[in-house]
Design a protein around this motif. Structure first.
Motif, PDB file in Angstrom:
ATOM      1  N   ILE A   1       0.836  -1.210   0.000  1.00  0.00           N
ATOM      2  CA  ILE A   1       0.000   0.000   0.000  1.00  0.00           C
ATOM      3  C   ILE A   1       0.863   1.249   0.000  1.00  0.00           C
ATOM      4  CG2 ILE A   1      -1.646   1.328   1.372  1.00  0.00           C
ATOM      5  CD1 ILE A   1      -2.806  -1.398   2.303  1.00  0.00           C
ATOM      6  N   GLU A   2       1.914   1.255   0.821  1.00  0.00           N
ATOM      7  CA  GLU A   2       2.808   2.417   0.878  1.00  0.00           C
ATOM      8  C   GLU A   2       3.468   2.654  -0.480  1.00  0.00           C
ATOM      9  OE1 GLU A   2       3.574   4.662   3.253  1.00  0.00           O
ATOM     10  OE2 GLU A   2       2.081   3.855   4.624  1.00  0.00           O
ATOM     11  N   ARG A   3       3.874   1.583  -1.140  1.00  0.00           N
ATOM     12  CA  ARG A   3       4.508   1.711  -2.446  1.00  0.00           C
ATOM     13  C   ARG A   3       3.548   2.305  -3.469  1.00  0.00           C
ATOM     14  NH1 ARG A   3       5.431  -2.567  -5.919  1.00  0.00           N
ATOM     15  NH2 ARG A   3       3.187  -2.942  -5.610  1.00  0.00           N
ATOM     16  N   GLU A   4       2.304   1.848  -3.472  1.00  0.00           N
ATOM     17  CA  GLU A   4       1.318   2.350  -4.430  1.00  0.00           C
ATOM     18  C   GLU A   4       0.964   3.804  -4.164  1.00  0.00           C
ATOM     19  OE1 GLU A   4       0.108   0.690  -7.254  1.00  0.00           O
ATOM     20  OE2 GLU A   4       1.916  -0.366  -6.625  1.00  0.00           O
ATOM     21  N   GLN A   5       0.857   4.190  -2.909  1.00  0.00           N
ATOM     22  CA  GLN A   5       0.585   5.588  -2.582  1.00  0.00           C
ATOM     23  C   GLN A   5       1.748   6.486  -3.000  1.00  0.00           C
ATOM     24  OE1 GLN A   5      -0.316   5.422   1.639  1.00  0.00           O
ATOM     25  NE2 GLN A   5      -2.514   5.234   1.243  1.00  0.00           N
ATOM     26  N   ALA A   6       2.969   5.993  -2.807  1.00  0.00           N
ATOM     27  CA  ALA A   6       4.143   6.765  -3.218  1.00  0.00           C
ATOM     28  C   ALA A   6       4.158   6.960  -4.723  1.00  0.00           C
ATOM     29  CB  ALA A   6       5.417   6.059  -2.757  1.00  0.00           C
ATOM     30  N   ARG A   7       3.841   5.929  -5.484  1.00  0.00           N
ATOM     31  CA  ARG A   7       3.826   6.054  -6.941  1.00  0.00           C
ATOM     32  C   ARG A   7       2.737   7.035  -7.397  1.00  0.00           C
ATOM     33  NH1 ARG A   7       4.211   1.022  -8.583  1.00  0.00           N
ATOM     34  NH2 ARG A   7       6.307   1.234  -9.437  1.00  0.00           N
ATOM     35  N   SER A   8       1.594   6.993  -6.758  1.00  0.00           N
ATOM     36  CA  SER A   8       0.499   7.887  -7.143  1.00  0.00           C
ATOM     37  C   SER A   8       0.864   9.348  -6.919  1.00  0.00           C
ATOM     38  CB  SER A   8      -0.772   7.530  -6.358  1.00  0.00           C
ATOM     39  OG  SER A   8      -1.234   6.240  -6.687  1.00  0.00           O
ATOM     40  N   ILE A   9       1.441   9.649  -5.754  1.00  0.00           N
ATOM     41  CA  ILE A   9       1.770  11.044  -5.473  1.00  0.00           C
ATOM     42  C   ILE A   9       2.954  11.507  -6.322  1.00  0.00           C
ATOM     43  CG2 ILE A   9       3.416  10.791  -3.556  1.00  0.00           C
ATOM     44  CD1 ILE A   9       1.764  13.012  -2.139  1.00  0.00           C
ATOM     45  N   LEU A  10       3.824  10.572  -6.702  1.00  0.00           N
ATOM     46  CA  LEU A  10       4.917  10.912  -7.621  1.00  0.00           C
ATOM     47  C   LEU A  10       4.360  11.369  -8.967  1.00  0.00           C
ATOM     48  CD1 LEU A  10       7.891  10.839  -8.700  1.00  0.00           C
ATOM     49  CD2 LEU A  10       7.454   8.427  -9.258  1.00  0.00           C
ATOM     50  N   LEU A  11       3.414  10.628  -9.507  1.00  0.00           N
ATOM     51  CA  LEU A  11       2.830  10.987 -10.802  1.00  0.00           C
ATOM     52  C   LEU A  11       2.075  12.313 -10.714  1.00  0.00           C
ATOM     53  CD1 LEU A  11       1.596   7.470 -11.943  1.00  0.00           C
ATOM     54  CD2 LEU A  11       3.529   8.765 -12.853  1.00  0.00           C
ATOM     55  N   MET A  12       1.386  12.541  -9.585  1.00  0.00           N
ATOM     56  CA  MET A  12       0.717  13.819  -9.398  1.00  0.00           C
ATOM     57  C   MET A  12       1.709  14.971  -9.404  1.00  0.00           C
ATOM     58  SD  MET A  12       0.208  16.406  -6.990  1.00  0.00           S
ATOM     59  CE  MET A  12       0.630  15.637  -5.424  1.00  0.00           C
ATOM     60  N   ALA A  13       2.824  14.811  -8.675  1.00  0.00           N
ATOM     61  CA  ALA A  13       3.823  15.874  -8.591  1.00  0.00           C
ATOM     62  C   ALA A  13       4.485  16.119  -9.943  1.00  0.00           C
ATOM     63  CB  ALA A  13       4.879  15.521  -7.543  1.00  0.00           C
TER      64      ALA A  13
END
Length: 382
Positions: free
Chosen positions: A288-300
């Protein structure tokens, strides 16, 4: 926001992925790190041949005009292989400074050899007391005819031992922590008065302490307008911060996969440890932490491409969230592997060390959490 990769971005991703899987096994990386140079000249030449060094530069400067998403694609795949070649220091950080603030003559002189893999750069910005504050510059540069005379001390200068040129942030006027008065200078590391003390970092990179004592720098080697370097510096740091966030996501992806695979094969009490519910929950948290990190990376990355006032806060949010995820995933990967998790022979410990370094690079989790919380955060906070 559409998170799907374009055909060109997918081709770029596949290119870096093939390099990592076929030419960058862990044992080969260990041999590279053990060398004095700390990176492979053959691999660096391949980076140039494949066009990866062109991505951060504008088309008018001979580059590909790559976006923040393009950069994230490259860095995520480089993270999977723990690649130590100085792509971040040379192409991303210094490349961004030259591309946005350099004169036409400077861009013409420096960018082509970077793209061709013939020149390496390092950005001498941080100082012993700066603590991520870009305004805290004690290094001084005073005018002396057609030269500046530079005196000061820069710490943890990434890639400085291999750099052909240093880009130095020096104060030409004002007091320490003033936003105005910071100037960027191109310095030859072989110039009289420059001393470099190189060392390997905990994550296998190369850095150095750099001191300047009366170093003469021609006025023509100033980048941009004298005293107005804060904004281009902050902008370059934002791109570099996004880049290491992407690298961290690639590393976390590998650690999650390796930990799950290990849990399927490691046996205790006659069964695989992956069958224990408590460990399943911990691995689910890692996922879950990995997926949240990837999502916020793409947003940024999308915000950075769009520009505007929200870009700095988006990057700060990404670095803070990625930092939290990196800490949890790194610790869990080591603990679930047991004692071998920190052995030199297993790659898990090396991934953990790089994640630990990334968490504090360009500002730690707490620093970027504060920057995001401050709605009026300016250039100096990003």
């Amino acid at each position: 926001m559409d998170f799907r990769l374009t055909e060109e971005q997918q081709a770029l991703k596949d290119s870096v992925q093939r390099f990592v899987s076929t030419q960058y096994p862990f044992e080969a990386r260990r041999r590279i790190v053990a060398e004095d140079r700390g990176y492979s000249t053959e691999h660096w030449a391949l980076f140039a041949e494949l066009g990866w060094l062109m991505v951060p530069f504008r088309e008018e400067d001979g580059g590909l005009g790559g976006s923040a998403v393009d950069l994230a694609v490259i860095m995520e795949e480089l993270g999977r292989g723990l690649v130590v070649e100085p792509y971040l220091a040379t192409a991303v950080l210094c490349g961004r400074l030259i591309g946005t603030a350099g004169s036409e003559a400077q861009r013409a002189a420096l960018i082509p050899p970077i793209i061709e893999g013939q020149m390496q750069l390092a950005f001498a910005c941080a100082e012993p007391q700066s603590r991520y504050r870009l305004t805290h510059v004690e290094t001084r540069a005073r005018g002396d005819g057609d030269h500046y005379l530079v005196d000061g001390h820069k710490c943890v200068v990434l890639n400085a031992p291999n750099a052909d040129r240093l880009i130095v942030a020096a104060r030409t006027e004002g007091d320490v922590d003033d936003e105005h008065g910071i100037t960027l200078l191109i310095v030859d590391p072989a110039a009289a008065g420059v001393s470099i003390r190189p060392y390997p970092t905990i994550d296998g990179q190369r850095a150095a302490e750099v001191r300047f004592e009366g170093v003469q720098v021609p006025l023509t080697d100033r980048i941009g307008v004298e005293g107005q370097a804060l904004e281009p510096t902050a902008e370059a740091i934002r791109w570099a911060t996004l880049a290491v966030c992407a690298e961290a996501v690639g590393i976390m992806d590998v650690l999650v996969a390796k930990t799950v695979e290990y849990a399927k094969t490691r046996r205790q009490f006659g069964v695989a440890i992956g069958s224990f519910q408590a460990l399943q929950h911990r691995m689910a948290d890692m996922f879950i932490e990995r997926e949240q990190a990837r999502s916020i990376l793409l947003m940024a990355a999308g915000r950075l491409d769009q520009g505007g006032a929200q870009a700095p806060r988006a990057v700060a949010a990404a670095k803070a969230r990625v930092g939290r995820a990196a800490r949890l995933i790194g610790h869990e990967a080591v603990q679930l592997h047991g004692a071998i998790g920190m052995s030199e022979e297993l790659d898990v410990g090396h991934y953990f060390k790089r994640l630990t370094a990334i968490e504090i690079l360009f500002g730690g989790t707490d620093h970027h959490t504060d920057a995001f919380a401050d709605a009026s955060a300016g250039a100096a906070d990003c």
